[in-house]
Design a protein around this motif. Structure first.
Motif, PDB file in Angstrom:
ATOM      1  N   THR A 231     -23.076  39.815  18.492  1.00 51.91           N
ATOM      2  CA  THR A 231     -22.013  39.181  17.707  1.00 51.91           C
ATOM      3  C   THR A 231     -21.298  40.158  16.777  1.00 51.91           C
ATOM      4  O   THR A 231     -20.313  39.782  16.133  1.00 51.91           O
ATOM      5  CB  THR A 231     -22.598  38.028  16.885  1.00 51.91           C
ATOM      6  N   GLU A 232     -21.773  41.402  16.687  1.00 51.41           N
ATOM      7  CA  GLU A 232     -21.059  42.383  15.874  1.00 51.41           C
ATOM      8  C   GLU A 232     -19.710  42.747  16.488  1.00 51.41           C
ATOM      9  O   GLU A 232     -18.766  43.075  15.766  1.00 51.41           O
ATOM     10  CB  GLU A 232     -21.906  43.649  15.718  1.00 51.41           C
ATOM     11  N   SER A 233     -19.634  42.716  17.806  1.00 50.11           N
ATOM     12  CA  SER A 233     -18.405  43.133  18.488  1.00 50.11           C
ATOM     13  C   SER A 233     -17.769  42.033  19.318  1.00 50.11           C
ATOM     14  O   SER A 233     -16.615  42.184  19.746  1.00 50.11           O
ATOM     15  CB  SER A 233     -18.692  44.334  19.402  1.00 50.11           C
ATOM     16  N   PHE A 234     -18.492  40.926  19.546  1.00 46.25           N
ATOM     17  CA  PHE A 234     -17.973  39.888  20.437  1.00 46.25           C
ATOM     18  C   PHE A 234     -18.143  38.511  19.804  1.00 46.25           C
ATOM     19  O   PHE A 234     -19.078  38.276  19.035  1.00 46.25           O
ATOM     20  CB  PHE A 234     -18.701  39.918  21.791  1.00 46.25           C
ATOM     21  N   ARG A 235     -17.227  37.638  20.170  1.00 46.91           N
ATOM     22  CA  ARG A 235     -17.334  36.231  19.800  1.00 46.91           C
ATOM     23  C   ARG A 235     -17.793  35.459  21.033  1.00 46.91           C
ATOM     24  O   ARG A 235     -17.166  35.513  22.088  1.00 46.91           O
ATOM     25  CB  ARG A 235     -15.977  35.694  19.337  1.00 46.91           C
ATOM     26  N   LEU A 236     -18.900  34.749  20.911  1.00 52.53           N
ATOM     27  CA  LEU A 236     -19.439  33.984  22.030  1.00 52.53           C
ATOM     28  C   LEU A 236     -18.715  32.646  22.099  1.00 52.53           C
ATOM     29  O   LEU A 236     -18.838  31.814  21.198  1.00 52.53           O
ATOM     30  CB  LEU A 236     -20.945  33.784  21.858  1.00 52.53           C
ATOM     31  N   ASP A 237     -17.950  32.434  23.175  1.00 50.36           N
ATOM     32  CA  ASP A 237     -17.116  31.238  23.292  1.00 50.36           C
ATOM     33  C   ASP A 237     -17.880  30.051  23.880  1.00 50.36           C
ATOM     34  O   ASP A 237     -17.845  28.951  23.326  1.00 50.36           O
ATOM     35  CB  ASP A 237     -15.881  31.540  24.145  1.00 50.36           C
ATOM     36  N   ARG A 238     -18.556  30.250  24.985  1.00 52.37           N
ATOM     37  CA  ARG A 238     -19.292  29.144  25.606  1.00 52.37           C
ATOM     38  C   ARG A 238     -20.328  29.697  26.572  1.00 52.37           C
ATOM     39  O   ARG A 238     -20.273  30.868  26.969  1.00 52.37           O
ATOM     40  CB  ARG A 238     -18.347  28.199  26.352  1.00 52.37           C
ATOM     41  N   VAL A 239     -21.267  28.840  26.955  1.00 48.54           N
ATOM     42  CA  VAL A 239     -22.327  29.215  27.892  1.00 48.54           C
ATOM     43  C   VAL A 239     -21.848  28.936  29.314  1.00 48.54           C
ATOM     44  O   VAL A 239     -21.419  27.821  29.630  1.00 48.54           O
ATOM     45  CB  VAL A 239     -23.624  28.438  27.599  1.00 48.54           C
ATOM     46  N   LEU A 240     -21.904  29.953  30.170  1.00 50.40           N
ATOM     47  CA  LEU A 240     -21.526  29.797  31.572  1.00 50.40           C
ATOM     48  C   LEU A 240     -22.713  29.421  32.447  1.00 50.40           C
ATOM     49  O   LEU A 240     -22.580  28.638  33.386  1.00 50.40           O
ATOM     50  CB  LEU A 240     -20.900  31.096  32.097  1.00 50.40           C
ATOM     51  N   LYS A 241     -23.877  29.974  32.161  1.00 50.35           N
ATOM     52  CA  LYS A 241     -25.063  29.705  32.969  1.00 50.35           C
ATOM     53  C   LYS A 241     -26.299  29.973  32.122  1.00 50.35           C
ATOM     54  O   LYS A 241     -26.324  30.915  31.326  1.00 50.35           O
ATOM     55  CB  LYS A 241     -25.071  30.585  34.227  1.00 50.35           C
ATOM     56  N   SER A 242     -27.311  29.159  32.328  1.00 49.32           N
ATOM     57  CA  SER A 242     -28.560  29.332  31.602  1.00 49.32           C
ATOM     58  C   SER A 242     -29.727  29.091  32.554  1.00 49.32           C
ATOM     59  O   SER A 242     -29.718  28.123  33.330  1.00 49.32           O
ATOM     60  CB  SER A 242     -28.629  28.362  30.414  1.00 49.32           C
ATOM     61  N   SER A 243     -30.697  29.991  32.538  1.00 54.69           N
ATOM     62  CA  SER A 243     -31.896  29.862  33.367  1.00 54.69           C
ATOM     63  C   SER A 243     -33.072  30.441  32.603  1.00 54.69           C
ATOM     64  O   SER A 243     -32.925  30.947  31.482  1.00 54.69           O
ATOM     65  CB  SER A 243     -31.709  30.580  34.710  1.00 54.69           C
ATOM     66  N   ARG A 244     -34.239  30.391  33.229  1.00 52.30           N
ATOM     67  CA  ARG A 244     -35.426  30.906  32.560  1.00 52.30           C
ATOM     68  C   ARG A 244     -35.381  32.422  32.387  1.00 52.30           C
ATOM     69  O   ARG A 244     -36.110  32.968  31.545  1.00 52.30           O
ATOM     70  CB  ARG A 244     -36.672  30.510  33.344  1.00 52.30           C
ATOM     71  N   SER A 245     -34.530  33.096  33.163  1.00 51.45           N
ATOM     72  CA  SER A 245     -34.466  34.554  33.057  1.00 51.45           C
ATOM     73  C   SER A 245     -33.434  35.036  32.052  1.00 51.45           C
ATOM     74  O   SER A 245     -33.489  36.184  31.606  1.00 51.45           O
ATOM     75  CB  SER A 245     -34.160  35.172  34.423  1.00 51.45           C
TER      76      SER A 245
END
Length: 401
Positions: free
Chosen positions: A10-24
């Motif tokens: 988050t120092e250099s990027f703004r996280l807009d939304r989650v595209l994919k989430s898995s256990r890895s």
């Protein structure tokens, strides 16, 4: 071991939304704060803290190779590193496409072309000793670039941050990856195993079989059989050779699979049918006129000769005045019989008083024009009434039959 300073994403990027989430791990849609450039950030959580130093070295080697080679089917890598909690991250170009899973049942030739595009990039990594290890129908996409359809390989880097021990594989791999993973990577008795070219071949062959809707079976004797549907067999003249290639790629024993990607490419390229040529549009031409006929339009007729200008004869000059003198002169007399009776003057051009010839009806197709001719009398001071004469010219026109 190389040391890298941990960084917060988050120092250099703004996280807009989650595209994919898995256990890895998790994939975010993000925006770079300095430039406003869109990107995709993949965060990979550590699986085995005791072997974290091995995972870090594998991951750094994979990122260096990716950045240096820039495989054509891979997105561009912008940045990579580790977070303070030990997770690995990758910042890459954000690209969209259609997963192979959604393209099951498309034309077999199209499937083979996309597969060859994936192999081209995987073989470049393999030449440097780097492998994917996470090939699934969800990580392989098809995207359009102009009129071309190109493959897009995602999911790279996850396997590099893993230690594939048989008893831990189920805990560190996503469920979809387990379905397409090579047997040696999930065998609990295999011990320490890492992804390699032959394990990637097995996974890609499993995806290819899924795309072609082929039935794959393995006998208790570890013999593999591949059966295509009649539609695929008709669409691919070399379906028999393709089935034999898939049997070798899906062999449970890694040593029975091809040794290099070059062997796979050479065999697969010969099975791709040529692309159909674009249909040509027939040009319609006007039918030719039958021989012996002449086509003539009114616009092509020769121009009529110009009408003669009105002619006006000058009147006779007046007689000079007669001077009368005082003296008289005798006049010479002429006998009566020698004096001719005066004749009235005849109009110029109409001296012949015979009636004009009769003009019959014009021939079929003739063009009749009438132009007045004005003629003046030469012997009269007063202009007589204009006399109209008709001039008829018939121009034959050949009628097309």
């Amino acid at each position: 071991m190389r040391m890298t300073r941990p960084r917060e994403i988050t120092e250099s990027f703004r996280l807009d939304r989650v595209l994919k989430s898995s256990r890895s791990g998790i994939v975010f849609r993000a925006t770079e704060l300095a430039t406003g450039r869109g990107a995709a950030i993949k965060l990979i959580v550590p699986s085995c803290p005791t072997d974290l130093h091995i995972c870090r070295e594998q991951f750094l080697e994979a990122m260096d190779t990716w950045r240096e080679l820039s495989p054509p089917a891979f997105p561009t890598l912008f940045d990579s590193g580790f977070t303070p909690d030990g997770s690995a991250f990758m910042v890459m170009e954000f690209l969209e496409g259609t997963p192979f899973e959604a393209l099951v049942g498309i034309e077999p030739a199209r499937v083979l072309r996309l597969t060859l595009g994936c192999i081209e990039s995987l073989s470049r990594l393999a030449e440097r000793g780097v492998f994917h290890g996470n090939i699934t129908p969800q990580n392989l996409l098809a995207r359009s670039l102009g009129t071309e359809e190109l493959p897009l390989v995602l999911g790279f880097g996850t396997a590099a941050f893993r230690v594939f021990m048989g008893e831990l594989t189920g805990a560190v791999l996503a469920s979809d990856a387990l379905e397409y993973a090579a047997p040696e990577l999930v065998d609990p008795h295999a011990g320490l195993a890492r992804a390699n070219a032959r394990s990637d071949m097995f996974s890609l062959a499993a995806v290819l079989s899924r795309m072609l809707q082929a039935k794959v079976a393995t006998s208790p004797e570890q013999r593999v059989s591949v059966l295509f549907s009649p539609n695929v067999s008709q669409a691919l003249p070399g379906s028999g050779a393709l089935g034999n290639l898939l049997v070798r790629l899906l062999d449970p024993a890694p040593e029975c699979r091809p040794a290099t990607w070059t062997e796979v490419t050479d065999e697969l390229a010969q099975l791709v049918p040529p692309e159909a040529a674009a249909p040509t549009t027939a040009t319609q031409t006007a039918p030719e006129a039958p021989s012996g006929t002449v086509s003539l339009s009114l616009s092509e007729l020769p121009p009529f000769p110009p009408a003669p200008a009105e002619s006006s004869l000058p009147s006779a000059p007046p007689a000079p005045p007669v001077e009368h003198s005082g003296s008289t002169q005798p006049m010479e007399t002429v006998p009566d019989e020698e004096v001719a009776a005066p004749q009235p003057p005849s109009p110029v051009g109409l001296a012949d008083e015979s009636p004009p010839p009769e003009v019959g009806p014009p021939e079929l197709g003739a063009v009749e024009t009438t132009q007045p001719l004005l003629v003046e009398s030469a012997a009269s001071d007063e202009a007589p009434a204009p006399y109209e004469a008709e001039r008829t010219m018939a121009v034959p026109i050949h009628r097309l039959t």
